[in-house]
Design an enzyme around this catalytic site. Sequence first.
Site, PDB file in Angstrom:
ATOM      1  N   ARG A   1      42.671  48.434  43.014  1.00 46.13           N
ATOM      2  CA  ARG A   1      44.062  48.010  43.011  1.00 46.13           C
ATOM      3  C   ARG A   1      44.652  48.197  41.618  1.00 46.13           C
ATOM      4  NH1 ARG A   1      45.344  45.726  47.581  1.00 46.13           N
ATOM      5  NH2 ARG A   1      47.332  45.027  46.762  1.00 46.13           N
TER       6      ARG A   1
ATOM      7  N   HIS B   1      57.104  43.430  41.716  1.00 45.59           N
ATOM      8  CA  HIS B   1      57.180  42.242  42.568  1.00 45.59           C
ATOM      9  C   HIS B   1      57.858  41.052  41.906  1.00 45.59           C
ATOM     10  CE1 HIS B   1      55.060  42.742  46.248  1.00 45.59           C
ATOM     11  NE2 HIS B   1      54.125  43.435  45.665  1.00 45.59           N
TER      12      HIS B   1
ATOM     13  N   CYS C   1      57.563  47.322  46.651  1.00 42.08           N
ATOM     14  CA  CYS C   1      56.151  47.540  46.988  1.00 42.08           C
ATOM     15  C   CYS C   1      55.949  47.909  48.460  1.00 42.08           C
ATOM     16  CB  CYS C   1      55.328  46.326  46.573  1.00 42.08           C
ATOM     17  SG  CYS C   1      53.565  46.692  46.456  1.00 42.08           S
TER      18      CYS C   1
END
Length: 246
Positions: free
Chosen positions: A130, A196, A96
Amino acid sequence: MERSIHICHLYPDLLNLYGDRGNVLCLRRRLEWRGIGASVTEMPVGAADRLAEADLIFIGGGQDFEQQALLEDLHRGKDASLRAAVADGVAILAICGGYQMLGQYYETHDGVRCDFVGAIDLRTVGGKERMIGNYLFRCGDESGGMEVVGFENHSGRTWLGEGVKPLGRVLSGYGNNGQDGTEGVRYHNVFGTYSHGPLLPKNPALCDEILKTALERKYGKAELAPLDDSAEQNAFREIAARLRNA
Ligand code: GLN
């Protein structure tokens, strides 16, 4: 011959969202379980640059604030070391914010531009919404071809330059930008991804692909002894089926 892999964990103090450091533990353990030596150097902001010693570099994710906070340290020479490592085929896993950092720049949603390392031709621009959720992608053949389950949470939309290959193709979720179906990057021996948290514990085949890449660069052809991953494989099947039907 005794084999060993030296891992460098860059900016564990700032790029550490969702327990990304668990990936370092996974890399280390899967080496040790096979009788291969493993050592880790943590390199927080301000630490001496020891990137040149690394066989494998890990960079986790961070929010816009942390990405801006590390810029000064990055541009004091670690940027050049990262470019050299990428060009030299060092295995790198970047997640990320750390993945975005290897590209040209990141322009945040409110117009702040972070000039990054420029080791890979890719750029990132923040969007209003997002991109969040569990997702599923399939790696390209050059990265093992396996399916990977992950968790993404980013505002940045990443666009790969002409001829730059993604790590994989999205089967469910957003990936690089929510539009072109690409996820992450595979460039030389860099594995960049938006996934993640416990990416490698959840996807041991991807962990082994990265370890194999690092071992082969150092020692030539490497076969990794199989480990019992049945629990991980069962969990994978369950989650992947849910995501496919979402
Ligand atoms: N700040 C970046 C973004 O939102 C990276 C976030 C992250 O690492 N989760 O795109």
